[in-house]
Design a protein around this motif. Structure first.
Motif, PDB file in Angstrom:
ATOM      1  N   THR A 420       0.872  -1.356  -0.076  1.00  0.00           N
ATOM      2  CA  THR A 420      -0.056  -0.145   0.032  1.00  0.00           C
ATOM      3  C   THR A 420       0.856   1.108  -0.034  1.00  0.00           C
ATOM      4  OG1 THR A 420      -0.082   0.010   2.254  1.00  0.00           O
ATOM      5  CG2 THR A 420      -1.691  -0.957   1.227  1.00  0.00           C
ATOM      6  N   PHE A 421       0.546   2.303  -0.790  1.00  0.00           N
ATOM      7  CA  PHE A 421       1.107   3.503  -0.715  1.00  0.00           C
ATOM      8  C   PHE A 421       0.068   4.737  -0.604  1.00  0.00           C
ATOM      9  CE2 PHE A 421       2.677   7.493  -2.185  1.00  0.00           C
ATOM     10  CZ  PHE A 421       3.816   7.676  -1.419  1.00  0.00           C
ATOM     11  N   LEU A 422       0.050   5.294   0.427  1.00  0.00           N
ATOM     12  CA  LEU A 422      -0.681   6.707   0.347  1.00  0.00           C
ATOM     13  C   LEU A 422       0.280   7.972   0.462  1.00  0.00           C
ATOM     14  CD1 LEU A 422      -3.271   4.736   2.985  1.00  0.00           C
ATOM     15  CD2 LEU A 422      -3.736   5.619   0.458  1.00  0.00           C
ATOM     16  N   PHE A 423      -0.324   8.785   0.003  1.00  0.00           N
ATOM     17  CA  PHE A 423       0.272  10.186   0.192  1.00  0.00           C
ATOM     18  C   PHE A 423       0.037  10.709   1.422  1.00  0.00           C
ATOM     19  CE2 PHE A 423      -0.176   9.564  -4.383  1.00  0.00           C
ATOM     20  CZ  PHE A 423       1.457   9.770  -4.837  1.00  0.00           C
ATOM     21  N   LYS A 428      -9.483  11.734   2.064  1.00  0.00           N
ATOM     22  CA  LYS A 428     -10.395  12.205   1.020  1.00  0.00           C
ATOM     23  C   LYS A 428      -9.520  12.482  -0.161  1.00  0.00           C
ATOM     24  CE  LYS A 428     -13.271  16.053  -0.663  1.00  0.00           C
ATOM     25  NZ  LYS A 428     -13.960  16.943  -0.106  1.00  0.00           N
ATOM     26  N   ASN A 429      -8.279  13.216  -0.266  1.00  0.00           N
ATOM     27  CA  ASN A 429      -7.623  13.443  -1.438  1.00  0.00           C
ATOM     28  C   ASN A 429      -6.940  12.231  -1.733  1.00  0.00           C
ATOM     29  OD1 ASN A 429      -8.561  16.046  -1.439  1.00  0.00           O
ATOM     30  ND2 ASN A 429      -6.766  16.952  -0.510  1.00  0.00           N
ATOM     31  N   ASN A 430      -6.656  11.522  -0.810  1.00  0.00           N
ATOM     32  CA  ASN A 430      -6.066  10.059  -1.248  1.00  0.00           C
ATOM     33  C   ASN A 430      -7.049   9.120  -2.127  1.00  0.00           C
ATOM     34  OD1 ASN A 430      -3.128   9.202  -0.577  1.00  0.00           O
ATOM     35  ND2 ASN A 430      -3.798  10.517   1.203  1.00  0.00           N
ATOM     36  N   ILE A 431      -8.074   9.198  -1.481  1.00  0.00           N
ATOM     37  CA  ILE A 431      -9.422   8.435  -2.482  1.00  0.00           C
ATOM     38  C   ILE A 431      -9.555   8.997  -3.635  1.00  0.00           C
ATOM     39  CG2 ILE A 431     -11.425   7.626  -2.369  1.00  0.00           C
ATOM     40  CD1 ILE A 431     -11.288   7.251   0.772  1.00  0.00           C
ATOM     41  N   LEU A 432      -9.495  10.301  -3.890  1.00  0.00           N
ATOM     42  CA  LEU A 432     -10.031  11.051  -4.989  1.00  0.00           C
ATOM     43  C   LEU A 432      -8.696  11.265  -5.952  1.00  0.00           C
ATOM     44  CD1 LEU A 432     -12.452  13.598  -3.936  1.00  0.00           C
ATOM     45  CD2 LEU A 432     -13.016  11.483  -4.856  1.00  0.00           C
ATOM     46  N   TYR A 433      -7.583  10.528  -5.583  1.00  0.00           N
ATOM     47  CA  TYR A 433      -6.315  10.716  -6.339  1.00  0.00           C
ATOM     48  C   TYR A 433      -6.393  10.837  -7.775  1.00  0.00           C
ATOM     49  CZ  TYR A 433      -1.513  10.960  -7.497  1.00  0.00           C
ATOM     50  OH  TYR A 433      -0.080  11.271  -8.037  1.00  0.00           O
ATOM     51  N   GLY A 468      -0.391  10.026   6.683  1.00  0.00           N
ATOM     52  CA  GLY A 468       1.099  10.059   6.262  1.00  0.00           C
ATOM     53  C   GLY A 468       1.818  10.664   7.674  1.00  0.00           C
ATOM     54  N   GLU A 469       3.062  11.339   7.311  1.00  0.00           N
ATOM     55  CA  GLU A 469       4.306  11.545   8.423  1.00  0.00           C
ATOM     56  C   GLU A 469       3.485  12.047   9.819  1.00  0.00           C
ATOM     57  OE1 GLU A 469       8.298  11.778   6.560  1.00  0.00           O
ATOM     58  OE2 GLU A 469       7.329  13.421   7.372  1.00  0.00           O
ATOM     59  N   ARG A 470       2.617  13.205   9.566  1.00  0.00           N
ATOM     60  CA  ARG A 470       2.304  13.564  10.992  1.00  0.00           C
ATOM     61  C   ARG A 470       1.034  13.266  11.421  1.00  0.00           C
ATOM     62  NH1 ARG A 470       4.467  17.300   8.330  1.00  0.00           N
ATOM     63  NH2 ARG A 470       6.722  17.021   8.229  1.00  0.00           N
ATOM     64  N   GLN A 478      -6.873  -0.704   7.228  1.00  0.00           N
ATOM     65  CA  GLN A 478      -7.228   0.537   6.872  1.00  0.00           C
ATOM     66  C   GLN A 478      -6.644   0.953   5.525  1.00  0.00           C
ATOM     67  OE1 GLN A 478      -7.039   2.592  10.480  1.00  0.00           O
ATOM     68  NE2 GLN A 478      -9.262   1.998  11.062  1.00  0.00           N
ATOM     69  N   LYS A 479      -5.217   0.815   5.510  1.00  0.00           N
ATOM     70  CA  LYS A 479      -4.579   1.376   4.327  1.00  0.00           C
ATOM     71  C   LYS A 479      -5.020   0.634   3.231  1.00  0.00           C
ATOM     72  CE  LYS A 479      -0.320   2.439   6.649  1.00  0.00           C
ATOM     73  NZ  LYS A 479       0.750   1.601   6.855  1.00  0.00           N
ATOM     74  N   GLN A 480      -5.219  -0.891   3.436  1.00  0.00           N
ATOM     75  CA  GLN A 480      -5.207  -1.582   2.162  1.00  0.00           C
ATOM     76  C   GLN A 480      -6.949  -0.936   1.661  1.00  0.00           C
ATOM     77  OE1 GLN A 480      -4.742  -5.580   3.191  1.00  0.00           O
ATOM     78  NE2 GLN A 480      -3.002  -5.732   2.295  1.00  0.00           N
ATOM     79  N   ARG A 481      -7.788  -0.879   2.563  1.00  0.00           N
ATOM     80  CA  ARG A 481      -9.118  -0.593   2.141  1.00  0.00           C
ATOM     81  C   ARG A 481      -9.061   0.813   1.426  1.00  0.00           C
ATOM     82  NH1 ARG A 481     -12.301  -1.490   6.996  1.00  0.00           N
ATOM     83  NH2 ARG A 481     -10.136  -1.635   8.176  1.00  0.00           N
ATOM     84  N   SER A 482      -8.232   2.030   2.078  1.00  0.00           N
ATOM     85  CA  SER A 482      -8.158   3.077   1.439  1.00  0.00           C
ATOM     86  C   SER A 482      -7.756   2.979   0.090  1.00  0.00           C
ATOM     87  CB  SER A 482      -7.014   3.928   2.131  1.00  0.00           C
ATOM     88  OG  SER A 482      -7.628   4.045   3.472  1.00  0.00           O
ATOM     89  N   CYS A 483      -6.774   2.047  -0.153  1.00  0.00           N
ATOM     90  CA  CYS A 483      -6.229   1.913  -1.470  1.00  0.00           C
ATOM     91  C   CYS A 483      -7.111   1.290  -2.533  1.00  0.00           C
ATOM     92  CB  CYS A 483      -4.902   0.845  -1.462  1.00  0.00           C
ATOM     93  SG  CYS A 483      -3.715   1.674  -0.755  1.00  0.00           S
TER      94      CYS A 483
END
Ligand SMILES: Nc1ncnc2c1ncn2[C@@H]1O[C@H](COP(=O)(O)OP(=O)(O)OP(=O)(O)O)[C@@H](O)[C@H]1O
Ligand SMILES: [Mg+2]
Length: 582
Positions: A420-423, A428-433, A468-470, A478-483
């Motif tokens: 998985t990789f998310l920004f 929301k912005n990740n899902i709509l990327y 992400g970082e902060r 959750q990451k997998q499902r966001s992807c």
């Protein structure tokens, strides 16, 4: 130096501003040269008859010349240095645009650190050539010609004496700045090691702590810091030599002017005003001579950097649209066919996929199961053309995959990668990327299918949560499902799930699969998994073994076949039963 000619097209873009810059250099230098000329007149005038108004007149002239020189110096920077920043910007944009188009393979073969170094250090080095080097070259040459011409009219012999030490000045500056640059490169490398180490430490802090490696890491960091310190000290020592040498040589020139010129004054060959003008001319020549040595270095460094950049800029785009592309194709239906496909990562490596043939109709779900390393991810990568097949053909809707415009293909393939990789942006912005005009409704819709909605209800900021970082970090599942939600949001005709439920519990997974079945009714799905429970309902299951399709059929057919699949099925059934017992 050839590599620098690559920059000519950028220079041409700003030719008007650059020409103005050159004009400003000339005006500034001519104005500057008038200062010693007026001074000479003034001093000689004082000796003949002391007149306050004359003195004031010369003082005023010198002041005006200085103001003109100063104003045009300012304008030089406003033109040439500004252009250099603009060219740096253009070059960085072109470089970035090219980097984005490079194939997946390029990034596998080149480290991030390496590419970053090109994007930062090399572009900065080239900027130094485009700006300061160009500016100081024109400045040095024009100033030199004007000043020497005037000096010769006053006294050719004294001009000759004055110039003797100056080439040494350029030589020393050249040698010293070359050494300093070498040390500087070592320092940069050492610092980059240091920051990489620190970064890795923060990223892997859980591993460090759980393996009680804090002391070891402190020791490593100390060693690396010492290395950095020592290299910096080496550079400082050479830098410390810089000014003493410059002042000595410059001082020597002044002594020569005063000594030799003084003799000429005594013999009435020159006036005191001449000598004063000479000392100032000399002062004006020293900086150009220093700049000369420095410029030579900048040009060498920029040329080496440009060569590296050109290598990347000319790097062939392995996967792109070609003559074979049929531009009229603007949508795809989702039929996929592999025809005798073989694939190897490099020519001297063995085949990872060996003679793979199968087909999927739109609306069908196909599952791929197989041991780790059997080639599942490799096979999936061929569908959005992250790689091209070495032999055989991948067909989409009956077209060879190379005939489909790359953009159309990728816009229609929703890939949920194994890793998985998310920004670091909002959920929301990740899902709509991948979408152009996504909205909250779409986010809610795809999150519901991905079973992410209930988790998000628990987040204080909901879909606006920063990842992400902060921000809060999501759990593995959750990451997998966001992807998955991100892939669904692009409304793909082909959905590829590469072991995308490995961190999701079986109940949630079952729910997602149920929802997906409805959503994917007219679309093609490919699901890779190690779990029988994930693949059992697929229309067709491929069992991959050492890059070959060893078995294929639906669940019941494969179980009754009694091969690898059946074996796995019974093992996993047994595990389930044991779990229920315990
Ligand atoms: N970029 C690469 N260069 C060279 N070899 C690679 C590369 N990527 C993968 N391989 C090799 O290809 C083989 C197949 O890898 P692949 O990732 O397709 O396996 P997989 O079936 O997806 O495994 P897993 O179930 O662990 O995800 C492995 O032997 C792997 O080492
Ligand atoms: Mg894999």
């Amino acid at each position: 130096m050839d590599s620098l000619s690559y920059l000519n097209k950028y220079f041409l873009r700003y030719k008007k501003k650059l020409a103005l810059g050159v004009l400003f250099i000339l005006i500034s230098n001519i104005a500057q040269v008038f200062i010693p000329i007026f001074l000479r007149e003034g001093i000689d005038g004082i000796q003949q008859e002391v007149q306050y108004d004359k003195l004031f007149e010369y003082g005023l002239l010198i002041f005006v010349a200085a103001i003109i020189a100063g104003v045009f110096r300012f304008l030089i920077r406003q033109t040439i240095i500004v252009v250099s920043r603009e060219i740096e910007y253009d070059l960085r944009q072109d470089f970035w645009a090219h980097i984005q188009k490079l194939s997946h393979r390029y990034f596998q073969n080149n480290s991030t650190g390496n590419i970053m170094a090109h994007a930062t250090n090399d572009i900065s080095a080239v900027r130094m050539y485009v700006g300061p080097a160009v500016m100081y070259s024109i400045d040095t040459v024009s100033k030199f010609i004007i000043i020497i011409a005037i000096m010769i009219t006053i006294s050719p012999l004294l001009t000759f004496y004055t110039l003797i030490p100056l080439p040494f000045l350029s030589y020393f500056v050249y040698q010293l700045s070359k050494k300093i640059h070498k040390k500087f490169t070592l320092i940069q490398e050492s610092f980059s090691d240091l920051t990489t180490r620190a970064q890795e430490n923060f990223a892997g802090i859980r591993v460090i702590k759980s393996y009680v490696r804090e002391d070891g890491e402190i020791k490593n960091f100390t060693e690396q810091s010492e290395d950095y310190l020592n290299k910096t000290m080496d550079k400082v020592k050479i830098q410390a030599l810089f000014q003493p040498i410059l002042y000595t040589i410059a001082g020597l020139s002044v002594i020569i002017v005063v000594w030799a010129g003084g003799g000429m004054v005594i013999e009435n060959l020159l006036t005191l005003g001449d000598i004063s003008a000479f000392v100032i001319f000399l002062g004006m020549l020293i900086w150009p001579m220093i700049a000369f040595g420095w410029i030579l270095n900048i040009i060498q460094q920029a040329s080496a950097s440009m060569k590296r950049l050109i290598k990347i800029l000319h790097e062939e785009l392995e996967i792109q649209d070609s003559k074979a592309t049929r531009t009229i194709i603007n949508s795809i239906k989702g039929r996929i066919e592999f025809k005798n496909v073989s694939f190897r990562y490099k020519n001297d490596l063995p085949d990872i996929l060996d003679n793979i043939s199968f087909s999927i109709e739109p609306g069908e779900t196909i599952a791929i199961i197989g041991k780790t390393g059997s080639g599942k991810t490799t096979l999936l990568n061929l569908i959005p053309r992250l790689f091209d097949a070495t032999n055989g053909d991948v067909l989409i809707d009956g077209y060879k995959i190379k005939e489909i415009p790359l953009k159309i293909l990728r816009q229609n393939v929703g890939l949920v990668p194994q890793e998985t990789f998310l920004f670091s942006d909002t959920l929301k912005n990740n899902i709509l990327y991948g979408t152009k005009n996504g909205n909250d409704e779409l986010v809610n819709h795809v999150a519901k299918i991905s079973q992410l909605d209930k988790d998000v209800e628990g987040f204080p900021k909901g879909y606006e949560t920063m990842l992400g970082e902060r921000g809060i970090t999501l759990s593995g599942g959750q990451k997998q499902r966001s992807c998955l939600a991100r892939a669904l949001a692009i409304d793909p005709k082909i959905l590829i799930l590469d072991d995308s439920f490995s961190s999701v519990d079986t109940n949630t997974e079952e729910e997602i699969l149920k929802q997906l079945k409805e959503y994917m009714k007219d679309r093609t799905s490919i699901i890779v998994s190690h779990r029988i429970s994930t693949v059992k309902d697929a229309d067709k299951i491929l069992v991959l073994h050492n890059g070959r399709i060893q078995e294929q059929g639906n669940h019941d057919e494969l179980v009754s076949l009694g091969g690898i699949y059946a074996d796995l099925h019974f093992k996993q059934l047994l595990e389930e039963e044991l779990k229920e017992l315990s």
